[in-house]
Design a protein around this motif. Structure first.
Motif, PDB file in Angstrom:
ATOM      1  N   HIS A  14     -31.340  11.433 -23.526  1.00 28.83           N
ATOM      2  CA  HIS A  14     -29.893  10.692 -23.991  1.00 28.83           C
ATOM      3  C   HIS A  14     -30.446   9.417 -25.257  1.00 28.83           C
ATOM      4  N   LEU A  15     -31.939   9.607 -24.868  1.00 22.65           N
ATOM      5  CA  LEU A  15     -32.024   8.692 -26.244  1.00 22.65           C
ATOM      6  C   LEU A  15     -32.690   9.064 -27.463  1.00 22.65           C
ATOM      7  N   PRO A  16     -32.406   8.581 -28.672  1.00 17.40           N
ATOM      8  CA  PRO A  16     -32.749   9.161 -29.606  1.00 17.40           C
ATOM      9  C   PRO A  16     -34.478   8.890 -29.846  1.00 17.40           C
ATOM     10  N   VAL A  17     -34.673   9.466 -30.667  1.00 12.51           N
ATOM     11  CA  VAL A  17     -35.757   9.896 -30.803  1.00 12.51           C
ATOM     12  C   VAL A  17     -36.203   8.824 -32.497  1.00 12.51           C
ATOM     13  N   PRO A  18     -36.962   7.764 -32.428  1.00 14.07           N
ATOM     14  CA  PRO A  18     -37.444   7.016 -33.714  1.00 14.07           C
ATOM     15  C   PRO A  18     -37.823   7.625 -34.712  1.00 14.07           C
TER      16      PRO A  18
ATOM     17  N   SER B 119     -22.081  11.354 -17.186  1.00 14.32           N
ATOM     18  CA  SER B 119     -22.774  10.704 -15.712  1.00 14.32           C
ATOM     19  C   SER B 119     -23.424  11.433 -14.877  1.00 14.32           C
TER      20      SER B 119
ATOM     21  N   PHE C 199     -33.921  10.059 -19.707  1.00  6.68           N
ATOM     22  CA  PHE C 199     -34.239   9.798 -21.226  1.00  6.68           C
ATOM     23  C   PHE C 199     -34.236  10.312 -22.650  1.00  6.68           C
ATOM     24  N   ALA C 200     -35.087  11.358 -22.010  1.00  5.93           N
ATOM     25  CA  ALA C 200     -35.927  12.572 -22.964  1.00  5.93           C
ATOM     26  C   ALA C 200     -33.793  13.043 -23.976  1.00  5.93           C
TER      27      ALA C 200
END
Length: 85
Positions: free
Chosen positions: A77-81, A10, A74-75
């Protein structure tokens, strides 16, 4: 800091002098409280002075914060669709 204490990664940035909603677009007609939300201010200024906290010690360090920091978060921590072929 509870996330870090539980073992999760975090980070927290507290922006000096900014109110809630600083990433909202400026002068949007559907945001009657634009003045309270600092609408568009960060985009106009580029970066803001902040305190950056990376662990549960409660000791932040002086830092700069901007949209690039959000994009990096975001790059990372977020999965690539999944793209259909």
């Amino acid at each position: 800091m509870t996330l870090v204490a539980a073992g999760a990664k975090s980070e927290l940035y507290l922006l000096d002098g900014y109110r809630h909603g600083f990433i909202n677009a400026a002068r949007r007609g559907d945001l009657a409280a634009d003045a309270l939300l600092d609408g568009g201010r960060l985009a106009g200024q580029g970066t803001a002075a902040a305190r950056h906290y990376r662990d549960a010690t409660g000791h932040g360090v002086q830092a700069e914060f901007g949209f690039g920091d959000m994009a990096s978060f975001f790059a990372g921590h977020l999965p690539v669709p999944h793209q259909r072929t």
